[in-house]
Design a protein around this motif. Sequence first.
Motif, PDB file in Angstrom:
ATOM      1  N   GLY A  23       0.805  -1.224   0.000  1.00 50.70           N
ATOM      2  CA  GLY A  23       0.000   0.000   0.000  1.00 50.70           C
ATOM      3  C   GLY A  23       0.833   1.267   0.000  1.00 50.70           C
ATOM      4  N   THR A  24       2.153   1.130   0.054  1.00 39.71           N
ATOM      5  CA  THR A  24       3.033   2.294  -0.035  1.00 39.71           C
ATOM      6  C   THR A  24       3.896   2.155  -1.275  1.00 39.71           C
ATOM      7  N   GLN A  31       2.083  -4.257 -13.927  1.00 38.59           N
ATOM      8  CA  GLN A  31       1.782  -3.112 -13.063  1.00 38.59           C
ATOM      9  C   GLN A  31       1.009  -3.510 -11.817  1.00 38.59           C
ATOM     10  N   SER A  32       0.530  -4.783 -11.760  1.00 41.33           N
ATOM     11  CA  SER A  32      -0.256  -5.249 -10.621  1.00 41.33           C
ATOM     12  C   SER A  32      -1.353  -4.219 -10.343  1.00 41.33           C
ATOM     13  N   ASP A  33      -1.491  -3.816  -9.071  1.00 42.30           N
ATOM     14  CA  ASP A  33      -2.405  -2.713  -8.743  1.00 42.30           C
ATOM     15  C   ASP A  33      -1.597  -1.481  -8.335  1.00 42.30           C
ATOM     16  N   GLN A  34      -0.390  -1.377  -8.906  1.00 38.43           N
ATOM     17  CA  GLN A  34       0.561  -0.335  -8.520  1.00 38.43           C
ATOM     18  C   GLN A  34       0.751   0.728  -9.610  1.00 38.43           C
ATOM     19  N   ILE A  71      -4.164  -4.672 -13.457  1.00 33.40           N
ATOM     20  CA  ILE A  71      -4.722  -3.846 -14.525  1.00 33.40           C
ATOM     21  C   ILE A  71      -4.783  -4.581 -15.865  1.00 33.40           C
ATOM     22  N   GLU A  72      -3.803  -5.429 -16.153  1.00 35.76           N
ATOM     23  CA  GLU A  72      -3.814  -6.133 -17.440  1.00 35.76           C
ATOM     24  C   GLU A  72      -4.977  -7.125 -17.520  1.00 35.76           C
TER      25      GLU A  72
END
Length: 358
Positions: free
Chosen positions: A134-135, A156-159, A220-221
Amino acid sequence: MAGKVEPTITVEDDTDRTSESGIRLQVRTLADLARIAGVSAGTVSRALAGKALVNPETRDRIQALARQHGFQPNQMASKLRTGRTGVIGVVIPLSHEKRQHISDPFFLTLLGHLADELTESGFDVMLSRAMPDGTSNWLDRLTGSGMVDGLIVIGQSDQYHFIERAAQSYRPMVVWGHYRSGQTHCAVGTDNEAGGRIAVEHLLASGARNLAFLGQTGGIEIATRFRGAAAAAEAAGAPFAYLPVELADASMGPQIEDALSRADLEIDGIVAASDLVAMSALRALHDMGRSVPGQVRIVGFDDLPLAAQTTPPLTTIRQEIAEGARALVEKLKARIEGKTTLSLVMPPKLVIRQTTRA
């Protein structure tokens, strides 16, 4: 007691390679090689680096002499002078799929191509898996470490927003993943939305009527693949279910069996989030006594080498992984040199095999 004094050998030209006592000369420095070649140490340095400033004949002669004498430039000194490490960091963020591993076949395939491209370009590779909490510290630690000349982020994962923020101040970074118009970070990847749409259109054309998307949409993908698939199903008026499963080798099969058993529809067409999910679905359907493609048709995503080896061979959406790896490395090398690069969105390709042929 004084130590044994070794004879001093002066090299005058490239024809005399041994001393009068028959001891073979050793070339330890650029200056030694420069004396043999009859040029300056700077010319030797540029020739060994392949610089165009040295004429080809001289460059070839110096490189040949270096090989004859087994001369290896002092890499550490060179790195100190240039301020570069010769190392590229490759990181995989997995905050949306904490049970996923680097041993995932997609990661191994892409990493293999990246390692080939990077080592052929003279770089070493530092690999890490990040589990963001989360950071943005995971990315800040890498970009500010001074341990690498540049960074390749796989997925990108959720980053996405953390990557975007880091790219505003750290330029030598490229990302395998999704591209949004106007984004700062340079991305290389597939048009995932188009891939999801193509998968659904093919399932419908092959005779499937009740469709499902199998996989998690936290990254995201995958979310973009789902969006394309859902839009295509809606446009065709076809029932479409979302069946979330986590990527975990030991439990994915039971998850898939449970999800299919609980579905409101009698699913006869599956869009899998990846080839790995599709392969697990094949086994789960076999265990459930449901035939593929007779009762259920499946389309994967990636076209990994294993996709053609399943039983039956897997229809899938191909990502150009080798081409993407080359583009990632070329764009990163350009960014390390301070150049601007554009993102690359590659078109997906439908590869039809037996899992959709009734």
